[in-house]
Design an enzyme around this catalytic site. Sequence first.
Site, PDB file in Angstrom:
ATOM      1  N   CYS A 130       0.756  -1.293   0.043  1.00 57.06           N
ATOM      2  CA  CYS A 130       0.062  -0.001  -0.091  1.00 57.06           C
ATOM      3  C   CYS A 130       0.791   1.219  -0.018  1.00 57.06           C
ATOM      4  CB  CYS A 130      -1.151  -0.069   1.068  1.00 57.06           C
ATOM      5  SG  CYS A 130      -2.116   1.296   1.314  1.00 57.06           S
ATOM      6  N   CYS A 158      -0.435   4.320   2.195  1.00 51.76           N
ATOM      7  CA  CYS A 158      -0.180   3.993   3.586  1.00 51.76           C
ATOM      8  C   CYS A 158       1.141   4.099   3.928  1.00 51.76           C
ATOM      9  CB  CYS A 158      -0.699   2.511   4.001  1.00 51.76           C
ATOM     10  SG  CYS A 158      -2.238   1.903   3.376  1.00 51.76           S
ATOM     11  N   ASP A 159       2.366   3.598   3.097  1.00 57.83           N
ATOM     12  CA  ASP A 159       3.563   3.412   3.524  1.00 57.83           C
ATOM     13  C   ASP A 159       4.350   4.204   2.722  1.00 57.83           C
ATOM     14  OD1 ASP A 159       2.896   1.671   5.411  1.00 57.83           O
ATOM     15  OD2 ASP A 159       3.109  -0.025   4.064  1.00 57.83           O
TER      16      ASP A 159
HETATM   17  C1  LIG Z   1       0.176  -4.003   5.364  1.00 55.34           C
HETATM   18  C2  LIG Z   1      -0.857  -3.108   5.519  1.00 55.34           C
HETATM   19  C3  LIG Z   1      -0.651  -1.525   6.141  1.00 55.34           C
HETATM   20  C4  LIG Z   1      -1.596  -0.700   5.881  1.00 55.34           C
HETATM   21  N1  LIG Z   1      -1.678   0.329   6.500  1.00 55.34           N
HETATM   22  C5  LIG Z   1      -2.739   1.133   6.234  1.00 55.34           C
HETATM   23  C6  LIG Z   1      -2.626   2.638   6.809  1.00 55.34           C
HETATM   24  O1  LIG Z   1      -1.419   2.926   7.418  1.00 55.34           O
HETATM   25  N2  LIG Z   1      -3.973   3.498   6.897  1.00 55.34           N
HETATM   26  C7  LIG Z   1      -4.770   2.951   6.548  1.00 55.34           C
HETATM   27  O2  LIG Z   1      -5.838   3.828   6.330  1.00 55.34           O
HETATM   28  N3  LIG Z   1      -5.058   1.911   5.766  1.00 55.34           N
HETATM   29  C8  LIG Z   1      -4.094   0.933   5.585  1.00 55.34           C
HETATM   30  N4  LIG Z   1      -4.024  -0.430   5.201  1.00 55.34           N
HETATM   31  C9  LIG Z   1      -5.455  -0.459   4.466  1.00 55.34           C
HETATM   32  C10 LIG Z   1      -6.380  -1.147   5.665  1.00 55.34           C
HETATM   33  O3  LIG Z   1      -6.018  -2.068   6.705  1.00 55.34           O
HETATM   34  C11 LIG Z   1      -7.654  -1.599   5.143  1.00 55.34           C
HETATM   35  O4  LIG Z   1      -8.132  -0.557   4.313  1.00 55.34           O
HETATM   36  C12 LIG Z   1      -8.740  -1.867   6.294  1.00 55.34           C
HETATM   37  O5  LIG Z   1      -8.160  -2.975   6.975  1.00 55.34           O
HETATM   38  C13 LIG Z   1      -9.896  -2.687   5.600  1.00 55.34           C
HETATM   39  O6  LIG Z   1     -10.927  -2.757   6.371  1.00 55.34           O
HETATM   40  P1  LIG Z   1     -11.924  -3.870   6.453  1.00 55.34           P
HETATM   41  O7  LIG Z   1     -12.721  -3.676   7.770  1.00 55.34           O
HETATM   42  O8  LIG Z   1     -13.092  -3.542   5.237  1.00 55.34           O
HETATM   43  O9  LIG Z   1     -11.397  -5.202   6.259  1.00 55.34           O
HETATM   44  P2  LIG Z   1     -10.321  -6.249   6.937  1.00 55.34           P
HETATM   45  O10 LIG Z   1      -9.173  -5.172   7.723  1.00 55.34           O
HETATM   46  O11 LIG Z   1      -9.593  -6.660   5.523  1.00 55.34           O
HETATM   47  O12 LIG Z   1     -10.816  -7.301   7.835  1.00 55.34           O
HETATM   48  C14 LIG Z   1     -11.497  -8.046   7.317  1.00 55.34           C
HETATM   49  C15 LIG Z   1     -12.125  -8.822   8.414  1.00 55.34           C
HETATM   50  O13 LIG Z   1     -13.113  -9.991   8.134  1.00 55.34           O
HETATM   51  C16 LIG Z   1     -12.997 -11.151   8.702  1.00 55.34           C
HETATM   52  N5  LIG Z   1     -13.403 -12.227   7.797  1.00 55.34           N
HETATM   53  C17 LIG Z   1     -13.207 -12.443   6.727  1.00 55.34           C
HETATM   54  N6  LIG Z   1     -13.811 -13.388   6.348  1.00 55.34           N
HETATM   55  C18 LIG Z   1     -14.895 -14.074   7.026  1.00 55.34           C
HETATM   56  C19 LIG Z   1     -15.528 -14.863   7.602  1.00 55.34           C
HETATM   57  N7  LIG Z   1     -15.960 -15.824   6.366  1.00 55.34           N
HETATM   58  N8  LIG Z   1     -16.211 -15.048   8.680  1.00 55.34           N
HETATM   59  C20 LIG Z   1     -15.875 -14.122   9.532  1.00 55.34           C
HETATM   60  N9  LIG Z   1     -15.131 -13.110   9.502  1.00 55.34           N
HETATM   61  C21 LIG Z   1     -14.254 -13.125   8.241  1.00 55.34           C
HETATM   62  C22 LIG Z   1     -11.313 -11.233   8.785  1.00 55.34           C
HETATM   63  O14 LIG Z   1     -10.850 -11.965   9.759  1.00 55.34           O
HETATM   64  C23 LIG Z   1     -11.143  -9.694   9.191  1.00 55.34           C
HETATM   65  O15 LIG Z   1     -11.259  -9.585  10.610  1.00 55.34           O
HETATM   66  C24 LIG Z   1      -3.044  -1.282   5.398  1.00 55.34           C
HETATM   67  C25 LIG Z   1      -3.143  -2.715   4.917  1.00 55.34           C
HETATM   68  C26 LIG Z   1      -2.232  -3.426   4.688  1.00 55.34           C
HETATM   69  C27 LIG Z   1      -2.369  -5.068   4.405  1.00 55.34           C
END
Ligand SMILES: Cc1cc2nc3c(=O)[nH]c(=O)nc-3n(C[C@H](O)[C@H](O)[C@H](O)COP(=O)(O)OP(=O)(O)OC[C@H]3O[C@@H](n4cnc5c(N)ncnc54)[C@H](O)[C@@H]3O)c2cc1C
Length: 314
Positions: free
Chosen positions: A140, A143-144
């Site tokens: 990302c 992000c980084d």
């Molecule tokens: C290394 C890294 C660094 C990042 N740094 C930043 C940053 O600095 N700033 C920023 O704004 N964004 C950052 N991001 C992006 C950010 O993390 C994502 O945009 C955000 O986490 C997405 O949130 P979400 O809730 O949609 O899903 P996710 O964070 O992907 O969470 C998905 C959840 O769904 C659960 N899940 C999936 N399938 C199932 C199922 N069948 N049953 C039950 N649970 C399930 C998983 O266990 C997880 O808890 C970063 C991403 C990465 C990978």
Amino acid sequence: MLKESVHNCVIIGSGPAGYSAAIYTARAGLNPLVYAGKNPGGQLTTTTLVENYPGYPNGITGPELMENMKKQAESFGAIVKRQTIVKVSLVKEKNGINKLYTDNNEKVLAKAIIIATGALSKDLGLESEERFKGYGVSSCAICDGFLYKDKVVAVVGGGDTALEETISLSQRCKIVYLLVRSGELRASKAMQCRLWKISNLKIYFYHEIKEILGERFVEGVRIINNKNKKESILSIEGIFIAIGHIPNTAIFRGQINLDQMGYIITKKGSTHTNIPSVFAAGDVQDAVYRQAITSSGTGCMAALDLERYLMENH
Ligand SMILES: Cc1cc2nc3c(=O)[nH]c(=O)nc-3n(C[C@H](O)[C@H](O)[C@H](O)COP(=O)(O)OP(=O)(O)OC[C@H]3O[C@@H](n4cnc5c(N)ncnc54)[C@H](O)[C@@H]3O)c2cc1C
């Protein structure tokens, strides 16, 4: 023997979208049940410092931020379970009851559901890539990228995401190498046009990564020309893997409308899916922004959409 329970609101996923939805629905008195899945806390638990989530002037580590969100949701009455949802049976009729099945063989009945299962960035599949994640390997640039000011970095990929990351990094990094496996870019022509104007960019067509090199942090990358099999080493301090994302939607396929890439389609300006009682928030329905703050934002929207749905239909 299957155990049954009935809920107003079940949230699938415990990232920023899931927990934000949980905070809002819990405060609305809906007693949400959150299924955290295999990655409790979501993608941010795999990163160190998060500097762009509002409210933390000195930044906060990803795991800490997610633990705070969980505690906040629980303080208003949300119940967070560790299980994963493995199967769903969604009803099209308004005021129908949806059925969810967990990996510990429970059947859960829900009047309404928020899908917040996120997305996974695709990996190259190298051992060295895994070792340097958070130490020079990133997926990302938004992000980084800030951490690589005036440094030499590489981007892997040839699609729109890779080009977006390249353009953004080229504005702050000294040199950006773009490593493309084939002889052409898959990105849109408009995006390609922006690329040709960048002076600190070098594109390596027909190149793949053999190994990421370094002690604790990334110091270089060993690449191979897949046409003439010649290997070479590039000195870099960061590498951005931009070969795509996979939305976690496999269990909804055939029941919820998905786009060509597998993202859940929501009605414009809302979190409504094609199923009246099912809402989607976060990265699972967002191929564009993919940030914690946008996930939290749509998590809030889903909670409000769901609350309105329950008031009108139950
Ligand atoms: C290394 C890294 C660094 C990042 N740094 C930043 C940053 O600095 N700033 C920023 O704004 N964004 C950052 N991001 C992006 C950010 O993390 C994502 O945009 C955000 O986490 C997405 O949130 P979400 O809730 O949609 O899903 P996710 O964070 O992907 O969470 C998905 C959840 O769904 C659960 N899940 C999936 N399938 C199932 C199922 N069948 N049953 C039950 N649970 C399930 C998983 O266990 C997880 O808890 C970063 C991403 C990465 C990978």
